[in-house]
Design an enzyme around this catalytic site. Structure first.
Site: not given
Ligand code: NDP
Length: 312
Positions: A139, A142-143
């Site tokens: 992701c 997200c990261d």
């Protein structure tokens, strides 16, 4: 007989449970259970496999994925949600009440919310599993932030790989797209956008043999499928963008799905079957975030509540 049966206990399912219970409905959440590979359909969903979640509003210092799911579940339990930690095997939406089965046991509901999510596809390497959350991610949204000014690679050649690569150039120094063929699957417009970006580099006809590093990703071993040549590339992060699989096999023939198996929404969150609603990544292949899944869970619960009220 329940008012609402919820299948799935990720952010979508649990948010739906919280809202439905607070609307005074009798709710059963069939939360998922261990499966053969022991990493899928975990109660709590995909966030059970992550480490710190830093983009869920309300947690300025971040929160561990499993802890976030535990809190959501506690909140759902507090308002009266009943839970079964097992996997739905099939459904019967042909009559009323709607039926959901775990083996021979049938659960009956006036409405059903499908919130089983989608799992990211992985290459299946042991090193990939070992370094997940330590430089390996599925992701970028997200990261990506964790890789500020670092060098990363993106595996895949579809639209999501292009989107992820472009997104990662906002924070990373260099992004290398590694694709197993010499032709991208992504739409021409996305290809063009990625090709134009000077921070994106390309490796064609190349597959990943191993992700290197003991406690964190340090590099990647690659093989050119045309020449057979094996090389190593230093990298700080590896982003898998090779697609997702919605968990809908048990719904085949019972509810309309698209060609990739995502549930199709008809009106608001209602599916092709009246009284059956859907929430989260199981129908959403665009946003795939915990917070969007939670938002969809709220919508599905409100729609289910109105549906049940109208029945009465
Ligand atoms: P796709 O299935 O479109 O692409 C997956 C990519 O990963 C392919 O290039 C595939 O290679 C590669 N791949 C798959 N398995 C492996 C493997 N084991 N090893 C190496 N490479 C692998 O999935 P996406 O997630 O990219 O997109 C999902 C859907 O969402 C698509 O329909 C897409 O068009 C859509 N979408 C559209 C967007 C837009 O229009 N802006 C944005 C985002 C998504 P190969 O090509 O060789 O099969």
């Amino acid at each position: 007989m329940y008012d609402v049966l919820i299948i799935g206990s990720g952010p979508a399912g649990l948010t739906a449970a919280i809202y439905a219970c607070r609307a005074n409905l009798k709710v059963l959440c069939i939360a998922g259970g261990p499966t053969v590979d022991d990493s899928y359909r975990l109660p709590g969903g995909q966030l059970m496999l992550t480490t710190t979640v830093e983009n869920f509003p309300g947690f300025p210092d971040g929160i561990m994925g499993p802890n976030l799911m535990l809190l959501m579940r506690k909140q759902a339990e507090k308002f009266g949600t009943e839970f079964v930690d097992d996997n739905v095997t099939t459904v019967d939406f042909s009559g009323r009440p709607l039926k959901v089965f775990i083996g021979d046991t049938a659960y009956e509901g006036k409405a059903v919310i499908i919130a089983t999510g989608a799992k990211a596809k992985w290459l299946g390497l042991a090193s990939e599993k070992r370094l997940r959350g330590k430089g390996v991610s599925a992701c970028a949204t997200c990261d990506g932030f964790l890789f500020k000014d670092k060098e990363v690679v993106v595996i895949g050649g579809g639209d999501v790989a292009m989107e992820d690569s472009i997104y990662l150039t906002n924070m990373c120094m260099k992004v290398t797209v590694i694709h197993r063929r010499d032709k991208l699957r992504a739409s021409p417009i996305m290809q063009k956008r990625a090709m134009k970006n000077p921070k994106i580099h390309w490796m064609w006809d190349t597959v990943v043999e191993e992700i290197l590093g003991s406690t964190r990703v340090e590099g990647i071993r690659l093989r050119n499928v045309k020449t057979g040549k094996v090389t190593e590339l230093r990298t700080d992060g590896v982003f898998m963008s090779i697609g997702h699989d919605p968990d809908t096999a048990f719904l085949k023939g019972h509810v309309e799905m698209d060609e990739k198996g995502y549930v199709v929404k008809k009106e608001n969150t209602m599916t092709s079957v009246p009284g059956v609603f859907t929430a989260g990544d199981v129908h959403d292949h665009r946003y795939r975030q915990a917070v969007t899944a939670a938002g969809y869970g709220c919508q599905a619960a409100v729609d289910a509540q109105r549906y049940v009220e109208n029945l009465e």
